[in-house]
Motif scaffolding. Sequence first.
Motif, short mmCIF file in Angstrom:
data_model
loop_
_atom_site.label_atom_id
_atom_site.label_comp_id
_atom_site.label_asym_id
_atom_site.label_seq_id
_atom_site.Cartn_x
_atom_site.Cartn_y
_atom_site.Cartn_z
N ALA A 145 0.84 -1.13 0.10
CA ALA A 145 0.08 -0.14 -0.01
C ALA A 145 0.87 1.25 0.09
O ALA A 145 0.34 2.17 -0.50
CB ALA A 145 -1.15 -0.08 1.39
N ILE A 146 1.89 1.21 0.63
CA ILE A 146 2.82 2.53 0.58
C ILE A 146 3.91 2.58 -0.27
O ILE A 146 4.55 3.57 -0.26
CB ILE A 146 3.35 2.58 2.14
N SER A 147 4.13 1.44 -1.03
CA SER A 147 5.51 1.43 -1.80
C SER A 147 5.16 2.27 -2.94
O SER A 147 6.43 2.80 -3.54
CB SER A 147 5.58 0.02 -2.27
N ILE A 184 -0.21 -1.02 -8.39
CA ILE A 184 -0.99 0.10 -7.79
C ILE A 184 -2.44 -0.26 -7.51
O ILE A 184 -2.97 0.00 -6.53
CB ILE A 184 -0.87 1.34 -8.53
N ALA A 185 -3.02 -1.02 -8.62
CA ALA A 185 -4.54 -1.50 -8.48
C ALA A 185 -4.49 -2.36 -6.98
O ALA A 185 -5.50 -2.46 -6.44
CB ALA A 185 -4.97 -2.05 -9.62
N VAL A 186 -3.31 -3.04 -7.05
CA VAL A 186 -3.55 -4.01 -5.72
C VAL A 186 -3.60 -3.22 -4.43
O VAL A 186 -4.30 -3.42 -3.49
CB VAL A 186 -2.36 -5.04 -5.75
N GLY A 187 -2.39 -2.27 -4.43
CA GLY A 187 -2.44 -1.34 -3.21
C GLY A 187 -3.84 -0.59 -3.02
O GLY A 187 -4.12 -0.39 -1.92
N LEU A 188 -4.41 -0.14 -4.34
CA LEU A 188 -5.74 0.37 -3.83
C LEU A 188 -6.72 -0.42 -3.30
O LEU A 188 -7.34 -0.07 -2.38
CB LEU A 188 -6.03 1.08 -5.07
N ILE A 189 -6.68 -1.60 -3.87
CA ILE A 189 -7.83 -2.51 -3.60
C ILE A 189 -7.92 -3.09 -2.10
O ILE A 189 -8.63 -3.01 -1.27
CB ILE A 189 -7.67 -3.73 -4.54
N VAL A 190 -6.31 -3.44 -1.77
CA VAL A 190 -6.13 -3.77 -0.29
C VAL A 190 -6.44 -2.60 0.66
O VAL A 190 -7.16 -2.77 1.56
CB VAL A 190 -4.72 -4.19 -0.30
N SER A 191 -6.28 -1.54 0.10
CA SER A 191 -6.22 -0.33 1.35
C SER A 191 -7.93 -0.17 1.55
O SER A 191 -8.33 0.09 2.65
CB SER A 191 -5.89 1.06 0.82
N GLY A 209 -3.99 5.31 2.36
CA GLY A 209 -3.48 4.62 1.46
C GLY A 209 -4.28 4.43 -0.12
O GLY A 209 -3.64 4.57 -1.00
N GLY A 210 -5.66 4.49 0.39
CA GLY A 210 -6.53 4.23 -0.82
C GLY A 210 -6.44 5.75 -1.51
O GLY A 210 -6.36 5.68 -2.95
N VAL A 211 -6.68 6.78 -0.89
CA VAL A 211 -6.73 8.05 -1.69
C VAL A 211 -5.35 8.39 -2.20
O VAL A 211 -5.03 9.23 -3.23
CB VAL A 211 -7.30 9.05 -0.84
N VAL A 212 -4.07 8.09 -1.66
CA VAL A 212 -2.94 8.10 -2.36
C VAL A 212 -2.54 7.55 -3.58
O VAL A 212 -2.19 7.96 -4.56
CB VAL A 212 -1.63 7.93 -1.13
N ALA A 256 -15.63 5.76 1.30
CA ALA A 256 -14.49 5.23 0.46
C ALA A 256 -14.45 5.39 -1.11
O ALA A 256 -13.71 6.22 -1.49
CB ALA A 256 -14.64 3.53 0.49
N PHE A 257 -15.87 5.60 -1.47
CA PHE A 257 -15.90 5.84 -3.00
C PHE A 257 -15.74 7.43 -3.06
O PHE A 257 -15.07 7.92 -3.99
CB PHE A 257 -17.19 5.40 -3.41
N LEU A 258 -16.52 8.37 -2.30
CA LEU A 258 -16.31 9.39 -2.17
C LEU A 258 -14.81 10.07 -2.11
O LEU A 258 -14.24 11.07 -2.97
CB LEU A 258 -17.21 10.34 -1.28
N GLY A 259 -13.96 9.45 -1.32
CA GLY A 259 -12.76 9.81 -1.16
C GLY A 259 -11.65 9.48 -2.40
O GLY A 259 -11.17 10.18 -2.72
N ILE A 260 -12.14 8.14 -2.85
CA ILE A 260 -11.43 7.93 -4.07
C ILE A 260 -11.77 9.16 -5.34
O ILE A 260 -10.85 9.36 -5.94
CB ILE A 260 -11.55 6.72 -4.59
#
Length: 451
Positions: A145-147, A184-191, A209-212, A256-260
């Motif tokens: 998530a942070i990488s 990056i998609a994995v990091g977003l989905i996991v977050s 992590g998701g919004v980043v 979650a969805f508004l943040g994204i």
Amino acid sequence: MAQRSGGPDRCVNAAHALLVIATLSLVWRAWHTGSIYIAPILVPELFILSAGFVLAVCAWRSSLPRAGEFAASIIRQYWFLIILLAAPLLGLLGSSLAGLAWGMYSFRVAIDYAFLLFALLFFVIAAYIAFARPRTLKAVFAAIAISSVPFWLALHRSWQPLFLVQGNRLRGAGSDPNQLATWIAVGLIVSIGFFLWERGRVRWWWFAGGVVNAPLLLWTASRAGWFTAAVILLAGGVFFLAERFSRERVRLLGTAFLGIAASLVIGFFLFPIPSRVVIATRAASPFVSDEQLALITRWVAGGTEAVPTFEIPSDNRTRLLQEGTTMLLRSPLGFGPAYYLWNPVAVTGSEYRLGVHNAWLDIGLTAGWLGLGAWAFFMVVVGRGAVRLARRGEPQFLALAASFFALLLFGFFLGMFTVRWFWLIMGLVAAYSMLDGRGELAPAHEKQKES
């Protein structure tokens, strides 16, 4: 009998630390120092091999915990992976029988085959570490998530030659935009998964992590990445509400969805103008005419006279799929590793030789029908394990299953045969499936009632 001086724990803990560091660096393929561009530096491979070396030394000293159990389980359940090793060699025989001159590419054949050997080694190392130290999973996901956070440096002009392709698409450190998108998609989905299912204040770190990660995925301009992330996140949202519908869950999902959405809009306007243009063009081109596309491009560029230009490759994936399917049907043995050099599916005007942008056909053309059958069976075995783990309802296992199916979906658009993080995720699924089958995973705690 008690082990002396904590040796087995030290072995596994050291290997675990190396695995987490390797995960942090998996997408780094090059390094940039001032005006010097060095590529590639195999940092993650060095950490992975170091973890393997630590485990090998401990095994040689008979201080590796549960090594016998693990080896017996992995051989019994994944014996067919030997076929994936042998089938590409049969593919080279198929090229020889077809009269194709692959010998002049023997060095590249060896490199591509080494990628497969390394992927299998990574699978085993990750699986053993998680098997011996079940608490590994969250640390690996946090690293994923942070990488990608350092890639925000691409907003600064001095980092753009390294991080951007032709000044527009985010590619990471010497990687490829589409491959980077899978990470990056994995990091977003996991977050987002941990934000929805985790409890307490820690969930907001996952939300961050998701919004980043979401704008970085947009910046890759990978339509396969956008589509896959959207499908998995929407499916996860539906499952989240269906599992237990409540006002609190609706609020969390909406957050979650508004943040994204907000992060995507803000990120888009932070990107350089050439990046905005390529993102808008790739998003709109399948749906609008060339005239409308030109208007959109000029609007995104701010109406300036000097609209950034770039080459938009024709969408030839349909032709590649057709040609690749025909080649596979006619060649039961396949053609071997690096087949695209001596028997490409297509050749562009610049003599750039193409494989097929599909993992299944790519495996079939490399390893023939036998290798493709072994891969399909592999996906079924891992997929069933991922589903069983997801049914436990725990955040880490839901995130693990979602990651696997996201990467599996990517395989219909990209070559994923030896992508390292795909084998990392599959190794983790294998480990926890074995633990689950032995009844060694702690029962899922009852979730407290949500207010």
